[in-house]
Design a protein around this motif. Structure first.
Motif, mmCIF file in Angstrom:
data_model
loop_
_atom_site.group_PDB
_atom_site.id
_atom_site.type_symbol
_atom_site.label_atom_id
_atom_site.label_comp_id
_atom_site.label_asym_id
_atom_site.label_seq_id
_atom_site.Cartn_x
_atom_site.Cartn_y
_atom_site.Cartn_z
ATOM 1 N N ASP A 31 75.057 57.660 55.266
ATOM 2 C CA ASP A 31 73.973 56.885 55.861
ATOM 3 C C ASP A 31 72.655 57.124 55.131
ATOM 4 O O ASP A 31 72.342 58.244 54.751
ATOM 5 N N CYS A 32 71.892 56.082 54.976
ATOM 6 C CA CYS A 32 70.565 56.164 54.376
ATOM 7 C C CYS A 32 69.560 56.363 55.514
ATOM 8 O O CYS A 32 69.335 55.456 56.320
ATOM 9 N N LEU A 33 68.998 57.546 55.607
ATOM 10 C CA LEU A 33 68.101 57.861 56.716
ATOM 11 C C LEU A 33 66.865 56.958 56.778
ATOM 12 O O LEU A 33 66.487 56.525 57.862
ATOM 13 N N PRO A 34 66.211 56.628 55.648
ATOM 14 C CA PRO A 34 65.074 55.700 55.744
ATOM 15 C C PRO A 34 65.483 54.314 56.257
ATOM 16 O O PRO A 34 64.753 53.706 57.038
ATOM 17 N N CYS A 35 66.659 53.830 55.871
ATOM 18 C CA CYS A 35 67.124 52.529 56.357
ATOM 19 C C CYS A 35 67.441 52.594 57.858
ATOM 20 O O CYS A 35 67.114 51.686 58.612
ATOM 21 N N LEU A 36 68.083 53.683 58.281
ATOM 22 C CA LEU A 36 68.378 53.847 59.700
ATOM 23 C C LEU A 36 67.088 53.906 60.519
ATOM 24 O O LEU A 36 67.005 53.328 61.607
ATOM 25 N N ASP A 37 66.082 54.602 60.010
ATOM 26 C CA ASP A 37 64.803 54.687 60.701
ATOM 27 C C ASP A 37 64.166 53.305 60.825
ATOM 28 O O ASP A 37 63.633 52.949 61.878
ATOM 29 N N HIS A 38 64.245 52.505 59.773
ATOM 30 C CA HIS A 38 63.707 51.141 59.818
ATOM 31 C C HIS A 38 64.445 50.302 60.855
ATOM 32 O O HIS A 38 63.840 49.510 61.569
ATOM 33 N N MET A 39 65.781 50.450 60.921
ATOM 34 C CA MET A 39 66.554 49.658 61.877
ATOM 35 C C MET A 39 66.227 50.053 63.316
ATOM 36 O O MET A 39 66.158 49.202 64.191
ATOM 37 N N ARG A 40 66.028 51.329 63.560
ATOM 38 C CA ARG A 40 65.765 51.811 64.924
ATOM 39 C C ARG A 40 64.324 51.581 65.360
ATOM 40 O O ARG A 40 64.060 51.191 66.488
ATOM 41 N N ASN A 41 63.377 51.876 64.485
ATOM 42 C CA ASN A 41 61.967 51.870 64.868
ATOM 43 C C ASN A 41 61.169 50.695 64.316
ATOM 44 O O ASN A 41 59.988 50.581 64.598
ATOM 45 N N GLY A 42 61.776 49.882 63.513
ATOM 46 C CA GLY A 42 61.055 48.765 62.922
ATOM 47 C C GLY A 42 60.337 49.169 61.648
ATOM 48 O O GLY A 42 60.240 50.339 61.303
ATOM 49 N N CYS A 43 59.846 48.204 60.977
ATOM 50 C CA CYS A 43 59.160 48.414 59.704
ATOM 51 C C CYS A 43 57.740 48.918 59.960
ATOM 52 O O CYS A 43 57.011 48.324 60.750
ATOM 53 N N PRO A 44 57.323 50.009 59.298
ATOM 54 C CA PRO A 44 55.983 50.536 59.537
ATOM 55 C C PRO A 44 54.876 49.714 58.874
ATOM 56 O O PRO A 44 53.706 49.930 59.152
ATOM 57 N N TYR A 45 55.231 48.776 58.033
ATOM 58 C CA TYR A 45 54.242 47.958 57.338
ATOM 59 C C TYR A 45 54.053 46.648 58.078
ATOM 60 O O TYR A 45 54.998 46.093 58.619
#
Length: 55
Positions: A31-45
């Motif tokens: 698993d790619c942790l940055p991609c998982l974070d984006h999927m769960r929490n949305g894009c920070p930009y």
């Protein structure tokens, strides 16, 4: 091969992870942790959306 430059209005992380295959290749199916974070929490930009033209 370097990733394409990020176009204006796009998230640099999303763009890089979508077009630079070497990032995910080195994970070897993990698993790619940055991609998982984006999927769960949305894009920070802030990415502006296209205007609706139906009116």
């Amino acid at each position: 091969m370097a990733a394409k430059p990020t176009p204006p209005g796009q998230c640099p992380q999303c763009w890089q992870h979508a077009y630079d295959k070497s990032i995910h290749r080195r994970l070897k199916g993990g698993d790619c942790l940055p991609c998982l974070d984006h999927m769960r929490n949305g894009c920070p930009y802030f990415v502006p959306k296209k205007k609706s033209s139906w009116w």
